[in-house]
Design a protein around this motif. Structure first.
Motif, PDB file in Angstrom:
ATOM      1  N   LEU A 105     -12.938  -2.855   9.727  1.00 55.50           N
ATOM      2  CA  LEU A 105     -12.236  -3.452  10.505  1.00 55.50           C
ATOM      3  C   LEU A 105     -12.608  -5.473  10.577  1.00 55.50           C
ATOM      4  O   LEU A 105     -10.964  -5.642  10.634  1.00 55.50           O
ATOM      5  N   PHE A 158     -12.253  -6.393   7.431  1.00 58.44           N
ATOM      6  CA  PHE A 158     -11.418  -6.580   6.156  1.00 58.44           C
ATOM      7  C   PHE A 158      -9.195  -6.578   6.723  1.00 58.44           C
ATOM      8  O   PHE A 158      -8.918  -7.029   6.694  1.00 58.44           O
ATOM      9  N   GLU A 159      -8.695  -5.782   8.378  1.00 58.07           N
ATOM     10  CA  GLU A 159      -7.936  -5.251   9.318  1.00 58.07           C
ATOM     11  C   GLU A 159      -7.820  -6.644   9.140  1.00 58.07           C
ATOM     12  O   GLU A 159      -7.126  -7.553   9.367  1.00 58.07           O
ATOM     13  N   ARG A 216      -9.010 -10.089   9.356  1.00 59.04           N
ATOM     14  CA  ARG A 216      -8.488 -10.948   7.900  1.00 59.04           C
ATOM     15  C   ARG A 216      -6.918 -10.319   7.420  1.00 59.04           C
ATOM     16  O   ARG A 216      -6.375 -11.655   7.129  1.00 59.04           O
ATOM     17  N   ALA A 217      -6.722  -9.250   7.526  1.00 61.46           N
ATOM     18  CA  ALA A 217      -5.440  -8.965   5.939  1.00 61.46           C
ATOM     19  C   ALA A 217      -4.567  -9.371   7.729  1.00 61.46           C
ATOM     20  O   ALA A 217      -3.521 -10.128   7.211  1.00 61.46           O
ATOM     21  N   ASP A 275      -3.841 -13.305   7.478  1.00 58.77           N
ATOM     22  CA  ASP A 275      -3.582 -13.688   6.039  1.00 58.77           C
ATOM     23  C   ASP A 275      -2.439 -13.121   6.183  1.00 58.77           C
ATOM     24  O   ASP A 275      -1.665 -14.279   5.411  1.00 58.77           O
ATOM     25  N   ASN A 276      -2.117 -11.967   6.078  1.00 58.30           N
ATOM     26  CA  ASN A 276      -0.485 -11.780   5.802  1.00 58.30           C
ATOM     27  C   ASN A 276       0.374 -10.612   6.791  1.00 58.30           C
ATOM     28  O   ASN A 276      -0.028  -9.521   6.378  1.00 58.30           O
ATOM     29  N   VAL A 326       2.432  -8.845   7.892  1.00 60.67           N
ATOM     30  CA  VAL A 326       3.649  -8.388   6.709  1.00 60.67           C
ATOM     31  C   VAL A 326       3.434  -7.139   6.274  1.00 60.67           C
ATOM     32  O   VAL A 326       3.647  -6.460   6.697  1.00 60.67           O
ATOM     33  N   ALA A 327       2.956  -8.417   4.893  1.00 64.57           N
ATOM     34  CA  ALA A 327       2.189  -7.398   4.562  1.00 64.57           C
ATOM     35  C   ALA A 327       1.096  -6.258   5.025  1.00 64.57           C
ATOM     36  O   ALA A 327       0.962  -4.841   4.474  1.00 64.57           O
ATOM     37  N   ALA A 328       0.271  -6.810   5.784  1.00 62.46           N
ATOM     38  CA  ALA A 328      -0.514  -5.862   6.555  1.00 62.46           C
ATOM     39  C   ALA A 328      -0.157  -4.562   6.600  1.00 62.46           C
ATOM     40  O   ALA A 328      -0.638  -3.401   7.117  1.00 62.46           O
ATOM     41  N   ASN A 329       1.062  -4.879   7.108  1.00 64.58           N
ATOM     42  CA  ASN A 329       1.713  -4.070   8.316  1.00 64.58           C
ATOM     43  C   ASN A 329       2.439  -3.181   7.190  1.00 64.58           C
ATOM     44  O   ASN A 329       2.674  -1.890   7.390  1.00 64.58           O
ATOM     45  N   TYR A 330       3.309  -3.488   5.937  1.00 65.71           N
ATOM     46  CA  TYR A 330       3.661  -2.567   4.754  1.00 65.71           C
ATOM     47  C   TYR A 330       2.387  -1.676   4.447  1.00 65.71           C
ATOM     48  O   TYR A 330       2.253  -0.632   4.160  1.00 65.71           O
ATOM     49  N   LYS A 331       1.207  -1.792   4.494  1.00 68.59           N
ATOM     50  CA  LYS A 331       0.338  -1.125   4.163  1.00 68.59           C
ATOM     51  C   LYS A 331      -0.389  -0.055   5.070  1.00 68.59           C
ATOM     52  O   LYS A 331      -1.229  -0.068   4.927  1.00 68.59           O
ATOM     53  N   GLY A 332       0.777  -0.831   6.280  1.00 66.82           N
ATOM     54  CA  GLY A 332      -0.435   1.089   7.106  1.00 66.82           C
ATOM     55  C   GLY A 332      -2.118   0.226   8.705  1.00 66.82           C
ATOM     56  O   GLY A 332      -2.425   1.199   9.520  1.00 66.82           O
ATOM     57  N   ILE A 333      -1.181  -1.012   8.159  1.00 64.70           N
ATOM     58  CA  ILE A 333      -2.560  -1.770   8.980  1.00 64.70           C
ATOM     59  C   ILE A 333      -1.638  -1.946  10.747  1.00 64.70           C
ATOM     60  O   ILE A 333      -0.741  -2.815  10.483  1.00 64.70           O
ATOM     61  N   VAL A 346       8.133   0.966   8.221  1.00 64.27           N
ATOM     62  CA  VAL A 346       7.829  -0.169   8.879  1.00 64.27           C
ATOM     63  C   VAL A 346       8.646  -0.816   9.737  1.00 64.27           C
ATOM     64  O   VAL A 346       8.862  -1.292  10.859  1.00 64.27           O
ATOM     65  N   PRO A 397       3.246   3.848   8.379  1.00 64.02           N
ATOM     66  CA  PRO A 397       3.829   3.184   7.043  1.00 64.02           C
ATOM     67  C   PRO A 397       2.290   4.403   6.383  1.00 64.02           C
ATOM     68  O   PRO A 397       2.056   4.742   4.994  1.00 64.02           O
ATOM     69  N   ALA A 398       0.980   4.429   7.320  1.00 63.28           N
ATOM     70  CA  ALA A 398      -0.102   4.945   6.131  1.00 63.28           C
ATOM     71  C   ALA A 398       0.050   6.251   6.218  1.00 63.28           C
ATOM     72  O   ALA A 398      -0.442   6.784   5.570  1.00 63.28           O
ATOM     73  N   GLN A 457       6.019  -9.518   0.997  1.00 64.37           N
ATOM     74  CA  GLN A 457       5.174  -8.131   1.355  1.00 64.37           C
ATOM     75  C   GLN A 457       4.672  -7.549   0.492  1.00 64.37           C
ATOM     76  O   GLN A 457       4.170  -6.438   1.701  1.00 64.37           O
ATOM     77  N   ILE A 497      -1.810  -9.659  -0.055  1.00 66.55           N
ATOM     78  CA  ILE A 497      -2.283 -10.881   0.846  1.00 66.55           C
ATOM     79  C   ILE A 497      -2.099 -11.844  -0.262  1.00 66.55           C
ATOM     80  O   ILE A 497      -3.762 -12.001  -0.856  1.00 66.55           O
ATOM     81  N   PHE A 512      -6.197 -12.982  -0.096  1.00 66.18           N
ATOM     82  CA  PHE A 512      -7.451 -12.308  -1.097  1.00 66.18           C
ATOM     83  C   PHE A 512      -7.450 -11.994  -2.030  1.00 66.18           C
ATOM     84  O   PHE A 512      -6.561 -12.748  -2.201  1.00 66.18           O
TER      85      PHE A 512
END
Lengths: 358, 516
Positions: free
Chosen positions: A228, A230-231, A233-234, A237-238, A240-247, B310, B330-331, B348, B351, B354
């Motif tokens: 949690l 990790f998510e 912080r994701a 920090d970003n 958009v990228a978090a969303n692309y990776k399924g968060i 997305v 997406p997951a 996109q 991060i 990170f």
């Protein structure tokens, strides 16, 4: 007409990476400059700087009882600071710690007043009440969290407004249904003794400080060791990228606000069960807002928040001694605190750059 | 004609600008004649906007000269440029919505003084409007005006301060065809008054319709400057997409297998609810690369977003091997075997704040072995990261380094390591080598080809025709959200693809545009 152009052999450039050492150095510089500036103002005031600083230091760390008082003062702002860390790590701008703290205090009060004849042993009663505090705090944080996640309503505005709502609700209850019968003041009846937080080492220090320290460790564990965190912080920090990776950004937003609200609620519960033993009007002197400053000062890190809250507790505590030993008014410490925050932000910005020889 | 009209008003001489390692403009040279309309034509990322910003003073060139009205200039801010007579209309307008046109035009204007004389200003602006045949209500708040009218305000603002050179950055991107027509009428009139106009665009029609001369930019370089009257759509298309094989990928043909990605009649909306992807059907098989060519902004990014989950689809279906994945999260899609390499690596894909190891598990962070009961297993993650750094030759100080400090090629390697370290069925990559040097690009291709041998299929969305001709098995072309055609690599020529990218089915017969 000649233009005089002075060319320095240096140029200012932005640092790519700010090391931990440098980041700490900027805090040290900020504190030093703030204390020097405060000393300057004290002498302008016509007071002896030495005496005043000695009074503050002595009043906050000079004796066992002073130290204990400092830790007691640090407890609620340590918790609200941690609540802020959780929210700000996700870049969810929770400014409602004050309201969530009220909600927490009122949650515990509600349980006590609704079930006066529980007769539970403290071992059960206290956790139950603190749990109630966290639940009500979480609800008060969850409302803006849900609105943000579901409808993208600005969380700053909602949390700030909800601060007012809960404080007026509290005033109403203390002026009405919850008011101690026959009392002139706005407060509830005294709570049963089974709800008092136990004291440590035969001093005034209640177990709340320990709870806050444990919470600090748990927040650290959450942010860096758990999925949690990790998510969170994701998202911060970003997103958009978090969303692309399924968060799921919505889910993280809501969870963050629930958690942040629960911790701020805990602060409210700890404060009334540990100090006042009843809900009294104005029991919080802006602990929620101070928590935000603590989070800034502590660099959004649980350990930093622990140090910063003790430091602020010390300043507050020392201010009483300062008022006794000199003519400088107590509120002077607020000025020092403000100064420290401004200096921190200033030096942090300055340390982002460096001089490079051309 | 007056001789003054033939002298260059603006000369850009050997201008270069780079951001870190990324070269945006590489020794650009061109002239703009007084009263001429000059187009800067190029793909996205060719360096048009950077060049415009350098001329306008919004960014400082690293080297090279800009000569304006016969004098070398060096602007430290757009304010300087405006004072000298250079104005710019940005793609995204900078207007205050609750204020009306007059207020927006005079705001920040230095001659205004302390006290406003709105009556006087309104008169002046009304005169300008009459002069350029612009009819709209100057007293309405901007929020109630159409996009076209808002753009007029931006132009009026430049005219009001009295510019000699006006830069327009993709001015037609947001306009309807009728509004484009009116805008072009205004621009022509300005040119007739002696104002030079630089028009930044990637649309060939616009260049041919309105400009006197055009400079074609490709990969940060000014390829050529030509007179528009000597150009045709086909010749410009060829210049625009270009073709210079720097190297050849050794591609071993893999036998094509069963379909792994089937897109049927897929329609996807943009954020503003207009149709971005229009009934697209594509199939990718095991062991092949399907290239999707097209000028950017023709629906590629929306298609990508819909495929990775997305963005909601409007209708149609997407199948990943045996699984229906239309509108899955997406997951879910990623677990079913879809890997993706998005276009913008740091926005996109990764991060920035990170560490390398955290980015390597992003997306897989909630699954075993990286996570059990909500707690991350950092030891396993560390081991996995070291292995990935080794396998993918990621140049980094270590797994703890923040990825924002890595170079573009290494960023892409981190993404690839994350996406294809485990077995996948399909890989979707969008401009995977944009901004990368030859070696890094070659590395990316070799990894793609390796995936083909492992029976994965690849959908490669790219504007770079070199790339597509190098490694794709088939090339489809997307224009305005629709697939205009599809060729096997053996039948495809750069001319055929280039014309389709420009929206032309045949060289002689323009497609009916479905702009509305």
């Amino acid at each position: 007409m000649y233009k005089v152009i002075i060319k320095l052999p240096y140029t200012i450039e932005k640092r790519k990476d700010i090391s931990f050492l440098l980041s700490s150095l900027s805090i040290v510089v900020a504190l030093t400059v703030s204390i020097l500036a405060a000393a300057g103002m004290i002498s302008l005031y016509g007071e002896d700087v030495g005496i005043v600083l000695k009074a503050i230091a002595g009043g906050s760390f000079g004796s066992m009882s002073a130290l204990i008082d400092t830790l007691i003062k640090a407890t609620p702002i340590l918790l609200t600071g941690l609540a802020t860390v959780v929210a700000f790590r996700a870049k969810v701008w929770n400014i409602g710690q004050e309201g969530q703290l009220y909600a927490g205090a009122m949650g515990a009060t509600f349980v006590i007043l609704t079930f006066p004849d529980l007769n539970l042993p403290p071992v059960v009663h206290i956790p139950l009440l603190l749990f109630a505090s966290m639940i009500t705090g979480a609800i008060w944080g969850g409302i803006p969290g849900y609105l943000k996640a579901r409808y993208n309503v600005n969380e700053i505005i909602v949390t700030v407004m909800l601060n007012y709502v809960i404080q007026y609700l509290c005033t109403f209850l203390l002026n009405g249904p919850w008011q101690e019968p026959g009392s002139y003041y706005y407060n509830t009846v005294k709570f049963p003794e089974s709800s008092f937080l136990p004291l440590l080492f035969d001093t005034r220090l209640h177990i709340g400080f320990l709870i806050a320290l444990i919470t600090a460790f748990l927040v650290y564990f959450l942010i860096w060791k758990m999925k949690l965190g990790f998510e969170i912080r994701a998202r911060g920090d970003n997103p958009v990228a978090a969303n692309y990776k399924g968060i799921s950004i919505q889910r993280v937003t809501l969870t963050t606000m629930l958690l942040s609200g629960a911790i701020a609620g805990l602060a409210g519960g700890v404060e009334i069960l540990g100090i006042h033993h009843k809900l009294i009007w104005g029991f919080s002197s802006g602990f929620g807002f101070t928590g935000i400053l603590i989070c800034l000062l502590g660099r959004s890190h649980p350990l930093g928040v622990v140090i910063a809250s003790i430091f602020f507790g010390a300043l507050h505590n020392g201010s009483s001694a300062m008022q006794i030993y000199s003519d400088v008014p107590r509120s002077f410490v607020n000025l020092i605190m403000g100064l420290i925050i401004v200096m921190m932000l200033f030096w942090e910005a300055v340390f982002k750059y460096r001089l490079r020889r051309i | 004609m007056n001789s003054e009209f033939d002298k260059p008003l603006l000369t850009v001489d050997n201008l270069s600008k780079s951001f870190g390692q990324f070269i945006a403009n590489d020794q650009i040279c061109f002239d703009v004649i007084k009263g001429h309309i000059h187009c800067l034509l190029g793909e996205n990322g060719a360096g048009k906007s950077t060049l415009a910003n350098c001329i306008y003073g919004a960014s400082k060139p690293d080297s090279g000269r800009i000569v304006f009205k016969g004098q070398e200039v060096s602007f430290s801010s757009p304010k300087d440029a405006i004072r000298q007579g250079i104005g710019m209309v940005h793609q995204h307008f900078v207007l205050s919505e609750p204020m009306n046109a007059v207020e927006n035009i005079i705001v920040g204007e230095e001659s205004t003084g302390t006290f406003l004389n709105l009556q006087n200003d309104t008169e002046k602006i009304q005169n300008l409007c009459d002069q350029y045949d612009l009819t709209f209500d100057l007293s309405l708040p901007v929020s109630q005006l159409s996009v076209g009218e808002q753009q007029w305000i931006e132009i009026l603002k430049a005219l009001y301060v009295g510019v000699d050179l006006l830069l327009l950055d993709e001015p037609t991107a947001v306009l309807t065809p009728q509004e484009v027509e009116r805008l072009f009428a205004v621009i022509s009139k300005m040119a007739a008054e002696g104002i030079s106009v630089i028009l930044i665009t990637h649309k060939l029609d616009e260049v041919l319709d309105i400009s006197n001369s055009v400079t074609v930019l490709r990969k940060a370089k000014a390829i050529i400057t030509v007179d528009t009257e000597n150009s045709t759509k086909a010749s410009l298309a060829k210049l625009l997409v270009g073709r210079d094989f720097d190297f050849k990928v050794n591609k071993v043909k893999v036998d094509r297998g069963a379909p792994v990605l089937e897109i049927k009649n897929l329609s996807v909306l943009r954020d503003n609810k207009t149709l971005a992807v229009n009934r697209v059907s594509l199939t990718v098989h095991e062991g092949e690369i399907l290239g999707l060519a097209g000028v950017s902004g023709n629906g590629q990014s929306e298609l990508f977003d819909a495929l990775v989950g997305v963005r909601q689809t409007e209708n149609g279906s997407i199948r990943l091997a045996e699984d229906e994945i239309t509108n899955c999260s997406p997951a879910e899609i990623s677990i079913k075997g879809m890997a993706s390499v998005p276009q913008d690596r740091l926005k996109q894909g990764l991060i920035g704040n990170f560490s390398v190891k955290e980015n390597l598990i992003l997306g897989a962070h909630s699954n075993p072995p990286f996570c059990s009961r909500g707690v991350l297993n950092w030891k396993t993650i560390m081991d996995f990261s070291k292995e990935a750094i080794n396998n993918f030759d990621i140049r980094t100080i270590g797994p703890e380094q923040k990825v924002e400090q890595l170079s573009g090629g290494n960023l892409q390697k981190v993404i690839l390591a994350r996406e294809i370290s485990h077995p996948i069925k399909t890989l979707i990559a969008s401009s995977p080598t944009r901004g990368l040097d030859i070696n890094a690009s070659f590395y990316v291709y070799s990894r793609f080809l390796e995936q083909l041998k492992l029976k994965a299929g690849i959908l490669l969305i790219s504007e770079d025709l070199d790339e597509l001709f190098n490694i794709a098995d088939r090339i489809a072309v997307i224009y305005n959200g629709s697939i205009l055609g599809e060729y096997c690599i053996e039948d495809a020529t750069i001319e055929k693809i280039g014309l389709l990218m420009a929206g032309l089915k045949e060289e002689t017969e323009p497609l009916v545009q479905s702009d509305n």
